[in-house]
Design an enzyme around this catalytic site. Structure first.
Site, mmCIF file in Angstrom:
data_model
loop_
_atom_site.group_PDB
_atom_site.id
_atom_site.type_symbol
_atom_site.label_atom_id
_atom_site.label_comp_id
_atom_site.label_asym_id
_atom_site.label_seq_id
_atom_site.Cartn_x
_atom_site.Cartn_y
_atom_site.Cartn_z
ATOM 1 N N CYS A 1 0.771 -1.234 0.000
ATOM 2 C CA CYS A 1 0.000 0.000 0.000
ATOM 3 C C CYS A 1 0.806 1.291 0.000
ATOM 4 O O CYS A 1 1.996 1.310 0.265
ATOM 5 C CB CYS A 1 -0.973 0.018 1.163
ATOM 6 S SG CYS A 1 -1.944 -1.491 1.320
ATOM 7 N N ARG B 1 -4.354 0.561 -2.247
ATOM 8 C CA ARG B 1 -4.304 -0.696 -1.495
ATOM 9 C C ARG B 1 -3.785 -1.863 -2.322
ATOM 10 O O ARG B 1 -4.219 -2.088 -3.454
ATOM 11 C CB ARG B 1 -5.691 -1.054 -0.956
ATOM 12 C CG ARG B 1 -5.679 -2.280 -0.044
ATOM 13 C CD ARG B 1 -7.064 -2.684 0.400
ATOM 14 N NE ARG B 1 -7.005 -3.790 1.352
ATOM 15 C CZ ARG B 1 -8.027 -4.574 1.669
ATOM 16 N NH1 ARG B 1 -9.211 -4.359 1.115
ATOM 17 N NH2 ARG B 1 -7.879 -5.565 2.536
ATOM 18 N N ILE C 1 -3.834 -7.863 1.000
ATOM 19 C CA ILE C 1 -3.086 -9.029 1.468
ATOM 20 C C ILE C 1 -3.875 -9.801 2.522
ATOM 21 O O ILE C 1 -3.944 -11.015 2.489
ATOM 22 C CB ILE C 1 -1.719 -8.612 2.051
ATOM 23 C CG1 ILE C 1 -0.894 -7.824 1.021
ATOM 24 C CG2 ILE C 1 -0.946 -9.827 2.558
ATOM 25 C CD1 ILE C 1 -0.474 -8.604 -0.188
ATOM 26 N N ILE C 2 -4.429 -9.076 3.494
ATOM 27 C CA ILE C 2 -5.193 -9.682 4.590
ATOM 28 C C ILE C 2 -6.607 -9.102 4.575
ATOM 29 O O ILE C 2 -6.784 -7.905 4.372
ATOM 30 C CB ILE C 2 -4.508 -9.414 5.948
ATOM 31 C CG1 ILE C 2 -3.169 -10.169 6.023
ATOM 32 C CG2 ILE C 2 -5.403 -9.825 7.118
ATOM 33 C CD1 ILE C 2 -2.379 -9.900 7.284
ATOM 34 N N GLY D 1 1.697 -1.348 5.601
ATOM 35 C CA GLY D 1 2.499 -2.354 6.285
ATOM 36 C C GLY D 1 1.684 -3.563 6.676
ATOM 37 O O GLY D 1 0.600 -3.820 6.156
ATOM 38 N N ASP E 1 -5.782 -6.310 10.099
ATOM 39 C CA ASP E 1 -4.909 -5.775 11.138
ATOM 40 C C ASP E 1 -5.044 -4.269 11.324
ATOM 41 O O ASP E 1 -4.569 -3.721 12.320
ATOM 42 C CB ASP E 1 -3.446 -6.130 10.858
ATOM 43 C CG ASP E 1 -2.989 -5.755 9.452
ATOM 44 O OD1 ASP E 1 -3.836 -5.365 8.632
ATOM 45 O OD2 ASP E 1 -1.789 -5.866 9.175
ATOM 46 N N SER F 1 12.215 -12.320 2.883
ATOM 47 C CA SER F 1 13.607 -12.094 2.515
ATOM 48 C C SER F 1 14.467 -12.004 3.777
ATOM 49 O O SER F 1 13.941 -11.911 4.887
ATOM 50 C CB SER F 1 13.722 -10.809 1.681
ATOM 51 O OG SER F 1 14.996 -10.704 1.089
ATOM 52 N N GLY F 2 15.783 -12.013 3.587
ATOM 53 C CA GLY F 2 16.695 -12.138 4.726
ATOM 54 C C GLY F 2 17.351 -10.860 5.195
ATOM 55 O O GLY F 2 18.343 -10.906 5.935
#
EC number: 6.3.5.4
Length: 643
Positions: free
Chosen positions: A2, A50, A53-54, A80, A105, A373-374
């Site tokens: 977003c 937007r 995702i959730i 986020g 969320d 990702s790391g």
């Protein structure tokens, strides 16, 4: 996930500017192509793009929420993900009677803010940049996550206080806000030294960034009152010997990371994972596949031997049982994408690794909407080779200031390239003087040659001195990690991670940068971070049995880019000459000196690749955002903007 945009007006004319805010919102369509919306009252206009995702069918933004009796007291825009939102919802409902109308969320943030106040941000486990408007108190509360995973720009002008997920949206609204758009010479010099613009600066004088780990209050006609809530500590921890003590630390790391990955997998869409040949991304993918047996992993490489981890990543994917997708990038494709990539960046970042990241994100978006990702493992667990520097310079610690000055004079007399010169140079400096993060592009001698208005008083110490002041008494590696958290990580690593994935409407999640993982990492003693043989010692031990053996003790490589070779050859040399010849930056840079650097690099007299890439990236940025000479071919996502 977003993109948000808002303007808090000083003269109650938000209704008048709302249509223009909707137009400015359109330049961030890549951050949220699924839907868009705006909301306003007398003082505030909010806009939102937007990426769902959730709770895809609900949780539309701008979102309204309030306690019983005033169900629309607050208005929220939020970029986020909050990974512990289910646990927080349960607590808020149980202890405070909070009522929720969606399954997402976003409502959790507003309810937490209502019942817990600003301290709510310390309870949020996730990545976030958000704004909550209290329609009763007429106060705006803005906040950003502890590590700076998600961006937050703001601008103050006679037309009000503007804020957004991308700087370009504020540039679009500059006439409304009446802000100063002159180029900031100090930020420019910092960029040339660091290869990124350090927070809270941007290259435009009138636009700033809310720093990572901060929140602020803003009232109509006022300036933001900023508070830092995240103050990382790397306490001095005694090293306790013994196998049981060591294993306890390793178990704590593994448990915290496994829990973090599990929570980062929460989504109503498919989650994939980036995978290089290193330990960090491999650990994340190996833990993620426990929650999604159909996990898809993604990697990228280049058409040049020695600049690809494709084979190692493929072996890792096979070892953990993941389906693997590879994107190989050629030099022509690389060069053609640069203007588009710089447009997405907002401010220049001269890290060539962001280009392969852009391409692997574009490939991943064909398959998934979210990737893990790391990023962050090196800063938390001591992964950079340069963190060993205090070990090699330990003999210099006993030198008096006079002896250090003598060592510096001696190093000056040693010819460039001769053995011992670099050691004497570094040993003659204090940690605060010599270390300013992983990126070291320009030093004073080169700056004088290329910068028209070089100011020697503007140094990296402008950026790092306040950070070092917070770490007095810590061990040197902890102090270096602390500096990197506030410079390299949030200025380079997380900027390119956010911008290059969101450019492709792909959400990137970083399980290492989690408060619970950090709580374990910050307690590690010096000897558990690195030895003379290896980096990230404790993390490697913790990941025994999780990460395949061919990766566990392998040296760090990442997504390497053959920029040094390409600038010398047909791949990028002529392209670079053209950028310099056509650039309108001659009032800022000595373009003749830059051309000479390019020729010296081409003929092998010197390796100027890092400095050249820093300069050329700036020229491309200036051509786009200042000269309006370069016009990137940005794909136009079409969708209705609801006003």
């Amino acid at each position: 996930m977003c993109g948000l945009l808002g303007i808090l007006t000083p003269d109650r004319n938000a209704a008048v500017i709302a249509p223009q805010l909707g137009e400015a919102l359109h330049c961030m369509r890549h951050r949220g192509p699924d839907e868009a919306g705006t909301w306003h009252d007398e003082d505030l206009a909010l806009g939102f793009n937007r990426l769902s995702i959730i709770d895809i069918a609900h949780s539309h933004q701008p979102l309204r929420w309030g306690p019983e009796g005033n169900s629309e007291r607050y208005a929220l825009t939020f970029n986020g993900e909050i990974y512990n939102y289910l646990e927080l919802r349960e607590e808020l409902a149980r202890d405070h009677g909070a009522v929720f109308h969606t399954e997402g969320d976003s409502e959790t943030i507003v309810a937490a803010f209502h019942y817990w106040g600003p301290q709510a941000v310390e309870r949020l486990r996730g990545m976030f940049a958000f704004a909550v408007w209290d329609t009763e108190k007429r106060e705006l509360f803005i906040a950003r996550d502890p590590f700076g995973i998600k961006p937050f720009f703001y601008a103050e002008g006679q037309g009000g206080f503007g804020f957004g997920s991308e700087k370009k949206s504020l540039l679009e609204a500059a006439d409304l806000l009446k802000i100063d758009l002159d180029i900031d010479p100090r930020a420019t010099e910092h960029y040339l030294v660091l290869q990124y613009v350090p927070e809270p600066e941007t290259l435009h004088k009138g636009i700033r960034r809310l720093e990572s780990g901060c929140y602020a209050w803003v009232r109509p006609g006022g300036s933001p009152e900023i508070t830092r809530y995240f103050k990382p500590r790397f306490p001095v921890v005694p090293f306790k010997k013994g196998k049981d003590e060591a294993q306890k630390r390793y178990d704590e790391i593994a448990a915290a990371l496994e829990d973090s990955v599990a929570k980062h997998m929460r989504a109503d869409v498919t989650v994939g994972s980036f995978l290089s040949g290193g330990i960090d991304s491999t650990a994340i993918a190996a833990l993620a596949i426990r929650h999604n047996p159909d996990l898809i992993t993604f990697t990228t490489g280049f058409q040049r031997e020695g600049y690809s981890e494709v084979d190692v990543a493929a072996e890792s994917a096979e070892a953990i049982g993941a389906r693997h997708v590879v994107k190989v990038v050629g030099p022509e494709e690389f060069a053609n994408a640069i203007p588009e990539i710089v447009w997405y960046l907002d401010d220049p970042v001269a890290d060539p690794a962001l280009i392969p990241l852009y391409f692997v994100a574009r490939e991943a978006r064909k398959h998934v909407k979210v990737v893990l990702s790391g990023e962050g493992a090196d800063e938390l667990f001591g992964g950079y080779t340069i963190y060993r520097e205090p070990l090699s310079l330990k003999p210099f610690e006993a030198l008096t200031p006079g002896m250090r000055r003598a060592a510096a004079r001696l190093s000056d007399r040693i010819p460039e390239g001769k053995r011992g010169k670099s050691l004497l140079q570094r040993g003659s400096l204090s940690l605060e003087e010599r270390y300013y993060g992983n990126a070291r592009s320009f030093q004073d001698a080169h700056l004088r040659a290329v910068l028209r208005d070089f100011r020697p008083e503007w140094t990296h110490m402008d950026v790092t001195a306040p950070i070092y002041a917070q770490s007095e008494g810590w061990d040197p590696v902890a102090r270096m990690q602390h500096v990197d958290l506030f410079t390299w990580l949030r200025g380079d690593i997380l900027v390119k991670a956010d911008k290059m994935t969101m450019a492709n409407s792909l959400e990137l999640r970083v399980p290492f940068l989690d408060p619970e993982v950090f709580a374990v990492a910050e307690k590690l003693p010096f000897k558990q971070k690195l030895t003379r043989e290896t980096t990230k010692f404790a993390l490697r031990q913790a990941l025994e049995g999780i990460v395949p053996g061919h990766v566990l003790h392998r040296a760090k490589l990442g997504f390497p880019v053959p920029i040094r070779h390409w600038l010398r050859g047909p791949e990028l040399y002529e392209w670079s000459r053209t950028q310099i010849a056509e650039s309108g930056t001659d009032h800022i840079l000595n373009l003749g000196a830059v051309s000479q650097m390019l020729e010296e690099h081409r003929t092998g007299v010197s390796d100027h690749s890092r400095r050249l890439w820093t300069l050329i990236t700036f020229m491309v940025w200036h051509g786009i955002f200042v000269e309006n000479r370069i016009k990137p071919a940005i794909e136009d996502h079409q969708y209705p903007v609801k006003l």
